[in-house]
Design a protein around this motif. Structure first.
Motif, mmCIF file in Angstrom:
data_model
loop_
_atom_site.group_PDB
_atom_site.id
_atom_site.type_symbol
_atom_site.label_atom_id
_atom_site.label_comp_id
_atom_site.label_asym_id
_atom_site.label_seq_id
_atom_site.Cartn_x
_atom_site.Cartn_y
_atom_site.Cartn_z
ATOM 1 N N ASP A 155 5.819 -18.576 7.607
ATOM 2 C CA ASP A 155 5.022 -19.702 8.092
ATOM 3 C C ASP A 155 3.778 -19.101 8.753
ATOM 4 O OD1 ASP A 155 5.863 -22.818 9.459
ATOM 5 O OD2 ASP A 155 4.034 -21.765 9.988
ATOM 6 N N ALA A 156 2.621 -19.718 8.493
ATOM 7 C CA ALA A 156 1.374 -19.146 9.045
ATOM 8 C C ALA A 156 1.413 -19.042 10.566
ATOM 9 C CB ALA A 156 0.175 -19.989 8.603
ATOM 10 N N MET A 157 2.181 -19.957 11.210
ATOM 11 C CA MET A 157 2.249 -19.946 12.683
ATOM 12 C C MET A 157 3.121 -18.801 13.218
ATOM 13 S SD MET A 157 0.404 -22.200 14.219
ATOM 14 C CE MET A 157 1.116 -22.444 15.849
ATOM 15 N N TYR A 158 3.824 -18.125 12.316
ATOM 16 C CA TYR A 158 4.731 -17.021 12.705
ATOM 17 C C TYR A 158 4.102 -15.745 12.151
ATOM 18 C CZ TYR A 158 9.429 -14.734 12.967
ATOM 19 O OH TYR A 158 10.503 -13.922 13.235
ATOM 20 N N ALA A 159 3.289 -15.092 12.965
ATOM 21 C CA ALA A 159 2.467 -13.977 12.468
ATOM 22 C C ALA A 159 3.293 -12.760 12.039
ATOM 23 C CB ALA A 159 1.459 -13.563 13.546
ATOM 24 N N SER A 160 4.392 -12.515 12.737
ATOM 25 C CA SER A 160 5.059 -11.215 12.585
ATOM 26 C C SER A 160 5.489 -10.847 11.161
ATOM 27 C CB SER A 160 6.242 -11.119 13.549
ATOM 28 O OG SER A 160 5.765 -11.082 14.877
ATOM 29 N N PRO A 161 6.115 -11.753 10.383
ATOM 30 C CA PRO A 161 6.522 -11.321 9.038
ATOM 31 C C PRO A 161 5.365 -11.214 8.049
ATOM 32 C CG PRO A 161 7.632 -13.369 9.700
ATOM 33 C CD PRO A 161 6.559 -13.115 10.688
ATOM 34 N N ILE A 162 4.218 -11.831 8.364
ATOM 35 C CA ILE A 162 3.084 -11.799 7.436
ATOM 36 C C ILE A 162 2.343 -10.466 7.557
ATOM 37 C CG2 ILE A 162 1.002 -13.031 6.653
ATOM 38 C CD1 ILE A 162 3.373 -14.885 6.600
ATOM 39 N N ALA A 163 2.381 -9.885 8.748
ATOM 40 C CA ALA A 163 1.664 -8.615 8.982
ATOM 41 C C ALA A 163 2.171 -7.539 8.043
ATOM 42 C CB ALA A 163 1.885 -8.182 10.425
ATOM 43 N N GLY A 164 1.285 -6.516 7.791
ATOM 44 C CA GLY A 164 1.627 -5.387 6.905
ATOM 45 C C GLY A 164 2.942 -4.733 7.247
ATOM 46 N N ALA A 165 3.031 -4.058 8.361
ATOM 47 C CA ALA A 165 2.009 -3.762 9.356
ATOM 48 C C ALA A 165 1.846 -2.250 9.477
ATOM 49 C CB ALA A 165 2.450 -4.330 10.705
ATOM 50 N N ASN A 166 0.705 -1.850 9.975
ATOM 51 C CA ASN A 166 0.535 -0.415 10.176
ATOM 52 C C ASN A 166 -0.046 -0.110 11.545
ATOM 53 O OD1 ASN A 166 -2.117 -1.119 9.891
ATOM 54 N ND2 ASN A 166 -2.409 -0.092 7.935
ATOM 55 N N TYR A 167 -0.309 1.193 11.768
ATOM 56 C CA TYR A 167 -0.851 1.642 13.053
ATOM 57 C C TYR A 167 -2.281 2.080 12.847
ATOM 58 C CZ TYR A 167 -1.236 3.943 17.569
ATOM 59 O OH TYR A 167 -1.642 4.295 18.841
ATOM 60 N N LEU A 168 -3.221 1.161 13.091
ATOM 61 C CA LEU A 168 -4.656 1.466 13.057
ATOM 62 C C LEU A 168 -5.215 0.886 14.354
ATOM 63 C CD1 LEU A 168 -5.667 0.381 9.399
ATOM 64 C CD2 LEU A 168 -4.995 2.654 10.170
ATOM 65 N N PRO A 169 -5.306 1.684 15.410
ATOM 66 C CA PRO A 169 -5.632 1.133 16.728
ATOM 67 C C PRO A 169 -6.922 0.326 16.743
ATOM 68 C CG PRO A 169 -4.904 3.375 16.927
ATOM 69 C CD PRO A 169 -5.064 3.124 15.461
ATOM 70 N N MET A 170 -6.903 -0.764 17.518
ATOM 71 C CA MET A 170 -8.064 -1.656 17.604
ATOM 72 C C MET A 170 -8.690 -1.662 18.983
ATOM 73 S SD MET A 170 -6.884 -5.003 15.561
ATOM 74 C CE MET A 170 -6.451 -4.890 13.841
ATOM 75 N N SER A 171 -7.974 -1.163 19.967
ATOM 76 C CA SER A 171 -8.495 -1.250 21.340
ATOM 77 C C SER A 171 -9.584 -0.202 21.561
ATOM 78 C CB SER A 171 -7.352 -0.997 22.319
ATOM 79 O OG SER A 171 -6.762 0.245 22.043
ATOM 80 N N ASP A 172 -10.370 -0.426 22.634
ATOM 81 C CA ASP A 172 -11.268 0.643 23.063
ATOM 82 C C ASP A 172 -10.477 1.542 24.022
ATOM 83 O OD1 ASP A 172 -11.075 -0.858 25.351
ATOM 84 O OD2 ASP A 172 -13.057 -1.761 25.142
ATOM 85 N N ARG A 173 -11.093 2.635 24.447
ATOM 86 C CA ARG A 173 -10.357 3.608 25.261
ATOM 87 C C ARG A 173 -9.798 2.971 26.543
ATOM 88 N NH1 ARG A 173 -9.985 9.108 25.597
ATOM 89 N NH2 ARG A 173 -11.545 9.494 23.978
ATOM 90 N N GLU A 174 -10.606 2.084 27.131
ATOM 91 C CA GLU A 174 -10.219 1.467 28.398
ATOM 92 C C GLU A 174 -8.916 0.663 28.289
ATOM 93 O OE1 GLU A 174 -12.447 -1.558 31.331
ATOM 94 O OE2 GLU A 174 -13.686 -0.547 29.820
ATOM 95 N N ASN A 175 -8.704 0.063 27.120
ATOM 96 C CA ASN A 175 -7.518 -0.796 26.942
ATOM 97 C C ASN A 175 -6.497 -0.186 25.986
ATOM 98 O OD1 ASN A 175 -8.456 -3.197 28.485
ATOM 99 N ND2 ASN A 175 -10.128 -3.039 27.006
ATOM 100 N N SER A 176 -6.494 1.141 25.894
ATOM 101 C CA SER A 176 -5.694 1.792 24.853
ATOM 102 C C SER A 176 -4.238 2.038 25.263
ATOM 103 C CB SER A 176 -6.338 3.125 24.473
ATOM 104 O OG SER A 176 -6.372 3.970 25.606
#
Ligand SMILES: Cc1cc2nc3c(=O)[nH]c(=O)nc-3n(C[C@H](O)[C@H](O)[C@H](O)COP(=O)(O)OP(=O)(O)OC[C@H]3O[C@@H](n4cnc5c(N)ncnc54)[C@H](O)[C@@H]3O)c2cc1C
Length: 379
Positions: A41-62
């Motif tokens: 279901d689109a409202m349930y993000a977790s099973p739709i994700a790939g998922a992988n590890y490609l960090p998105m945060s900047d250093r401050e929020n890492s």
């Protein structure tokens, strides 16, 4: 006596928190959720994700992503039933995207930065040597590193299994409000049914709100900072030799190109879109065609063994859409005291990094639950 905890939400945030908390016999935990592993279901993000590890945060929020990688690597190396494997990742920065990337304003923040903070935590990080072919394709640079890819349906089920082994009770249901959540606790399904019959169910001592985008509508939260970040993907049987990602596209500012082959026969997820505020839960055919074309342009090896040179060589398993639970101002992980003196701990708003930050966030939840348990003991 063990503290009674209700966790609302069975996505990666709720399940990781439940698993870590359930190792401590001081807690008796019930998870209640509208969607459970096995649902799409689109409202349930977790099973739709790939998922992988490609960090998105900047250093401050890492801190959350930095803390999570070692655990995902450990699972990939030593726990095959978790459905995670090691994979090399290759990211391309396009010349056209460099001005926005340098301002850090393209929504993926840290992922495509030059000299990213995460080169200090991943293994075998190298900057790509820019070839004449890359320059001709508008690529200004890029990097490669060892990462992991999670078969999310397998992994979510594995998390449920770990929770069940530690005595966590699971219930299917729609929670109306934080106050309503407290009555969902019980020591077992049977005890819950019996108590409900007598009008005696619950109440829990502590409620954990892990509802993702559901936080927009949940009574007592109604967080207007929550926005769907629509992600459309195509899942194919073809295999990609590396996980790949490109900083932007010529097609649309809210599209990007990425792909990853999941562990344990989970297929290859090709993406995608990053459409802010778009509630369309149905896949769009034109978008799917663009995703597939860009994927084979970026990684032609996807067509190896098919005898085809165009997207007809991609063997489609399914199309899917998921809403990343984006929160203006960033993730919310904090405790909150309710008017009746009970405590709620929130952990929602992870947008596109819920898996890669899952252990860091869940550890903070555990620390907050310990804090509020002490406070409750004093009352
Ligand atoms: C296409 C796509 C690709 C992605 N790729 C990656 C990736 O590569 N790496 C990565 O780390 N992340 C990725 N993500 C992001 C990741 O999927 C999310 O950050 C993560 O799944 C959020 O998990 P969650 O548990 O917070 O929310 P969800 O998975 O959305 O779960 C929310 C839970 O709360 C329940 N709920 C909500 N409201 C109520 C209510 N009122 N009563 C009862 N239950 C309720 C729901 O039923 C559900 O069980 C991707 C997402 C998408 C869509």
């Amino acid at each position: 006596m063990a503290k009674k905890i209700v966790i609302i939400g069975a996505g990666v945030s709720g399940l990781t928190s439940a698993m870590l908390l359930s190792r401590d016999k001081d807690y008796s935990i019930t998870v209640v959720a509208k969607h459970m592993p096995g649902d799409l279901d689109a409202m349930y993000a977790s099973p739709i994700a790939g998922a992988n590890y490609l960090p998105m945060s900047d250093r401050e929020n890492s801190q959350y992503e930095a803390r999570t990688l070692p655990e995902l690597q450990r699972l990939a190396s030593h726990v095959p039933e978790a459905g995670i494997h090691h994979q090399r990742a290759r990211l391309y920065r396009r010349e056209a995207d460099m001005p926005t990337l340098r301002q850090g304003s393209n929504g993926f923040n840290g992922m495509f930065l030059e000299n990213p903070w995460y080169q200090e935590v991943v293994n075998n990080f190298v900057e790509l040597e820019v070839t004449p072919e890359m320059t001709a394709a508008g690529i200004a640079g890029g990097c490669e590193f060892d990462s992991v890819c999670i078969n999310t349906p397998v992994y979510l089920s594995w998390l449920v299994g770990k929770c069940r082994a530690n005595g966590v009770v699971f219930k299917r249901g729609s929670v109306k409000s934080l106050a309503d959540a407290r009555r969902w606790w019980s020591s077992s399904e049977k005890a819950f049914a019996e108590a409900k019959e007598k009008g005696e169910e619950g109440p829990a001592d502590i409620v954990l709100n892990m509802t993702g985008l559901g936080a927009l509508k949940l009574g007592g939260v109604m967080d207007q900072a929550m926005v769907p970040m629509r992600g459309q993907v195509v899942v194919v049987r073809n295999v990609a030799p590396v996980m790949f990602g490109t900083s932007g596209t010529d097609d649309d500012d809210e599209e990007l190109t990425y792909g990853m082959t999941r562990a344990v026969g989970g297929g290859t997820v090709l993406g995608g879109t990053y459409q802010r505020g778009n509630w369309d839960s149905q896949p769009d055919a034109a978008t799917a065609l663009r995703i597939m074309q860009r994927s084979i342009d970026t990684v032609p090896e996807l067509l190896n063994g098919t005898g085809k040179k165009d997207i007809t060589g991609l063997e489609i398993i399914r199309h899917a859409v998921g809403f990343r639970p984006y929160r203006e101002g960033g993730v919310r992980i904090e405790k909150e005291k309710m008017p009746d003196g009970s405590w709620v701990v929130h952990n929602y708003g992870h947008s596109g990094w819920g898996y890669q930050g899952s252990y860091g966030c869940a550890e903070k939840v555990v620390a907050l639950v310990k804090e509020v348990s002490r406070d409750k003991a004093k009352l």
